[in-house]
Design a protein around this motif. Structure first.
Motif, PDB file in Angstrom:
ATOM      1  N   TRP A   1      42.591 -28.643   7.245  1.00 15.67           N
ATOM      2  CA  TRP A   1      43.680 -27.827   7.759  1.00 15.67           C
ATOM      3  C   TRP A   1      42.805 -26.809   9.010  1.00 15.67           C
ATOM      4  CZ3 TRP A   1      47.545 -26.336   3.471  1.00 15.67           C
ATOM      5  CH2 TRP A   1      48.965 -27.978   4.002  1.00 15.67           C
ATOM      6  N   ILE A   2      42.959 -26.756   9.972  1.00 15.32           N
ATOM      7  CA  ILE A   2      42.476 -25.629  10.822  1.00 15.32           C
ATOM      8  C   ILE A   2      43.382 -24.207  10.929  1.00 15.32           C
ATOM      9  CG2 ILE A   2      40.651 -25.287  13.316  1.00 15.32           C
ATOM     10  CD1 ILE A   2      40.218 -27.058  11.168  1.00 15.32           C
ATOM     11  N   GLU A   3      42.733 -22.763  10.791  1.00 16.22           N
ATOM     12  CA  GLU A   3      43.692 -22.076  11.641  1.00 16.22           C
ATOM     13  C   GLU A   3      42.826 -21.627  12.689  1.00 16.22           C
ATOM     14  OE1 GLU A   3      44.765 -18.834   8.812  1.00 16.22           O
ATOM     15  OE2 GLU A   3      43.043 -18.036   8.939  1.00 16.22           O
ATOM     16  N   GLU A   4      43.960 -21.715  13.968  1.00 13.66           N
ATOM     17  CA  GLU A   4      43.331 -20.801  14.423  1.00 13.66           C
ATOM     18  C   GLU A   4      43.458 -19.226  15.761  1.00 13.66           C
ATOM     19  OE1 GLU A   4      43.351 -19.655  18.716  1.00 13.66           O
ATOM     20  OE2 GLU A   4      45.056 -20.440  18.167  1.00 13.66           O
ATOM     21  N   LEU A   5      43.430 -18.291  15.391  1.00 10.77           N
ATOM     22  CA  LEU A   5      44.240 -17.209  16.092  1.00 10.77           C
ATOM     23  C   LEU A   5      42.666 -16.380  16.963  1.00 10.77           C
ATOM     24  CD1 LEU A   5      45.889 -15.076  16.418  1.00 10.77           C
ATOM     25  CD2 LEU A   5      44.421 -13.655  14.272  1.00 10.77           C
ATOM     26  N   ASN A   6      43.331 -16.443  18.387  1.00 13.73           N
ATOM     27  CA  ASN A   6      42.447 -15.884  19.445  1.00 13.73           C
ATOM     28  C   ASN A   6      40.728 -16.533  19.443  1.00 13.73           C
ATOM     29  OD1 ASN A   6      43.959 -13.933  19.513  1.00 13.73           O
ATOM     30  ND2 ASN A   6      43.279 -12.459  18.308  1.00 13.73           N
ATOM     31  N   ASP A   7      41.076 -18.000  19.451  1.00 11.33           N
ATOM     32  CA  ASP A   7      40.090 -18.826  19.526  1.00 11.33           C
ATOM     33  C   ASP A   7      38.606 -18.409  18.744  1.00 11.33           C
ATOM     34  OD1 ASP A   7      40.646 -20.321  21.090  1.00 11.33           O
ATOM     35  OD2 ASP A   7      39.658 -18.749  23.182  1.00 11.33           O
ATOM     36  N   SER A   8      39.073 -18.568  17.575  1.00 10.44           N
ATOM     37  CA  SER A   8      38.758 -18.625  16.312  1.00 10.44           C
ATOM     38  C   SER A   8      38.780 -19.303  15.434  1.00 10.44           C
ATOM     39  CB  SER A   8      38.099 -17.024  15.527  1.00 10.44           C
ATOM     40  OG  SER A   8      37.491 -17.111  14.562  1.00 10.44           O
ATOM     41  N   TYR A   9      38.482 -20.271  14.543  1.00  7.05           N
ATOM     42  CA  TYR A   9      38.328 -21.023  13.911  1.00  7.05           C
ATOM     43  C   TYR A   9      37.862 -21.180  12.383  1.00  7.05           C
ATOM     44  CZ  TYR A   9      40.017 -22.894  17.940  1.00  7.05           C
ATOM     45  OH  TYR A   9      40.138 -23.413  19.715  1.00  7.05           O
ATOM     46  N   GLU A  10      39.035 -21.335  11.127  1.00  2.51           N
ATOM     47  CA  GLU A  10      38.751 -21.510   9.931  1.00  2.51           C
ATOM     48  C   GLU A  10      38.938 -22.587   9.653  1.00  2.51           C
ATOM     49  OE1 GLU A  10      36.897 -19.721   7.349  1.00  2.51           O
ATOM     50  OE2 GLU A  10      36.783 -18.187   8.379  1.00  2.51           O
ATOM     51  N   VAL A  11      38.387 -23.678   8.544  1.00  2.00           N
ATOM     52  CA  VAL A  11      38.597 -24.745   8.184  1.00  2.00           C
ATOM     53  C   VAL A  11      39.627 -24.231   6.548  1.00  2.00           C
ATOM     54  CG1 VAL A  11      38.295 -26.643   6.890  1.00  2.00           C
ATOM     55  CG2 VAL A  11      37.518 -26.188   8.730  1.00  2.00           C
ATOM     56  N   VAL A  12      41.188 -23.774   6.438  1.00  3.59           N
ATOM     57  CA  VAL A  12      41.732 -23.654   5.610  1.00  3.59           C
ATOM     58  C   VAL A  12      41.995 -24.421   5.042  1.00  3.59           C
ATOM     59  CG1 VAL A  12      42.301 -21.399   6.591  1.00  3.59           C
ATOM     60  CG2 VAL A  12      43.587 -23.976   6.528  1.00  3.59           C
ATOM     61  N   TYR A  13      41.792 -25.624   4.325  1.00  8.35           N
ATOM     62  CA  TYR A  13      41.665 -27.359   3.316  1.00  8.35           C
ATOM     63  C   TYR A  13      41.411 -27.962   3.900  1.00  8.35           C
ATOM     64  CZ  TYR A  13      45.014 -29.724   0.480  1.00  8.35           C
ATOM     65  OH  TYR A  13      46.158 -30.692  -0.075  1.00  8.35           O
ATOM     66  N   VAL A  14      40.780 -28.412   2.702  1.00  6.70           N
ATOM     67  CA  VAL A  14      40.121 -30.060   2.831  1.00  6.70           C
ATOM     68  C   VAL A  14      40.669 -30.805   1.864  1.00  6.70           C
ATOM     69  CG1 VAL A  14      37.674 -31.887   2.885  1.00  6.70           C
ATOM     70  CG2 VAL A  14      38.586 -28.989   3.568  1.00  6.70           C
ATOM     71  N   GLY A  15      40.893 -32.120   2.825  1.00  9.13           N
ATOM     72  CA  GLY A  15      42.148 -32.792   1.590  1.00  9.13           C
ATOM     73  C   GLY A  15      41.531 -35.251   1.886  1.00  9.13           C
TER      74      GLY A  15
ATOM     75  N   LEU B   1      38.833 -21.604   1.782  1.00  7.71           N
ATOM     76  CA  LEU B   1      40.060 -22.459   1.390  1.00  7.71           C
ATOM     77  C   LEU B   1      40.707 -22.598   0.238  1.00  7.71           C
ATOM     78  CD1 LEU B   1      37.063 -25.769   0.766  1.00  7.71           C
ATOM     79  CD2 LEU B   1      38.667 -24.820   2.860  1.00  7.71           C
ATOM     80  N   TRP B   2      42.140 -23.052   1.156  1.00  9.88           N
ATOM     81  CA  TRP B   2      43.222 -22.617  -0.467  1.00  9.88           C
ATOM     82  C   TRP B   2      43.212 -23.774  -0.912  1.00  9.88           C
ATOM     83  CZ3 TRP B   2      47.431 -22.378   4.176  1.00  9.88           C
ATOM     84  CH2 TRP B   2      47.976 -21.401   4.858  1.00  9.88           C
ATOM     85  N   ASN B   3      42.626 -24.977  -1.095  1.00 10.75           N
ATOM     86  CA  ASN B   3      42.580 -26.007  -2.525  1.00 10.75           C
ATOM     87  C   ASN B   3      41.695 -25.737  -3.265  1.00 10.75           C
ATOM     88  OD1 ASN B   3      41.048 -27.028   0.054  1.00 10.75           O
ATOM     89  ND2 ASN B   3      41.608 -29.203  -0.775  1.00 10.75           N
ATOM     90  N   ILE B   4      40.536 -24.165  -3.653  1.00  8.94           N
ATOM     91  CA  ILE B   4      39.757 -24.502  -4.335  1.00  8.94           C
ATOM     92  C   ILE B   4      40.323 -23.199  -4.875  1.00  8.94           C
ATOM     93  CG2 ILE B   4      37.753 -23.666  -4.630  1.00  8.94           C
ATOM     94  CD1 ILE B   4      36.276 -25.146  -2.187  1.00  8.94           C
ATOM     95  N   ALA B   5      40.824 -23.506  -6.323  1.00 10.82           N
ATOM     96  CA  ALA B   5      41.126 -22.568  -7.296  1.00 10.82           C
ATOM     97  C   ALA B   5      40.910 -20.694  -7.400  1.00 10.82           C
ATOM     98  CB  ALA B   5      40.637 -22.980  -8.789  1.00 10.82           C
TER      99      ALA B   5
END
Length: 142
Positions: free
Chosen positions: A45-59, A135-139
């Motif tokens: 899952w990729i979070e994008e805001l103003n051409d800045s990208y962050e991976v927030v979930y790996v599944g 990452l949201w899915n790491i405790a």
């Protein structure tokens, strides 16, 4: 990461955009761009805001991506659990103008004891290390 670095990394690891997670009223929806028939995927899952990208979930998806996305959608609209927590994070981000995309790649299959085994579980662990941080899915990141 900035757009150019993001595109290089997605290309390097052969991830392709599958869909965008959208919010319509209080319901999440997404339409896969392609309905891959393969089995054994790792996805981001990729979070994008103003051409800045962050991976927030790996599944990982042991079956098709369509099936896994359907499972997530059910979790978003459940009454409790991790799916509901992720839905709240998505709603909050969308409210701030962020967009969320799903990128996926079919995991390679290797023969073990004469049987073809997709490596999505191992790839999921590897990509959690590669994209660790938010990452949201790491405790410890929740």
């Amino acid at each position: 990461m900035e757009k150019e670095e993001f595109e290089i990394r997605m290309s390097e690891y052969k991830f392709e955009e599958i869909t965008e997670i959208k919010l319509h009223g209080d319901r999440f929806d997404y339409r896969p761009l392609n309905d891959s028939k393969g089995h054994g995927f790792v996805y981001l899952w990729i979070e994008e805001l103003n051409d800045s990208y962050e991976v927030v979930y790996v599944g990982k998806a042991g079956k098709t991506m369509k099936s896994r996305l359907s499972q997530h959608k059910g979790g978003f609209h459940g009454r409790k659990g991790i799916g509901l927590k992720n839905a709240e994070k998505l709603k909050e981000g969308i409210g701030l103008g962020k967009r969320y995309f799903v990128y996926a790649r079919e995991s390679p299959t290797r023969k073990i004891h004469g049987i073809g085994v997709p490596f999505e579980s191992l790839e999921e662990l590897a990509f959690m290390q590669i994209f660790k941080g938010k990452l949201w899915n790491i405790a410890n990141n929740a």
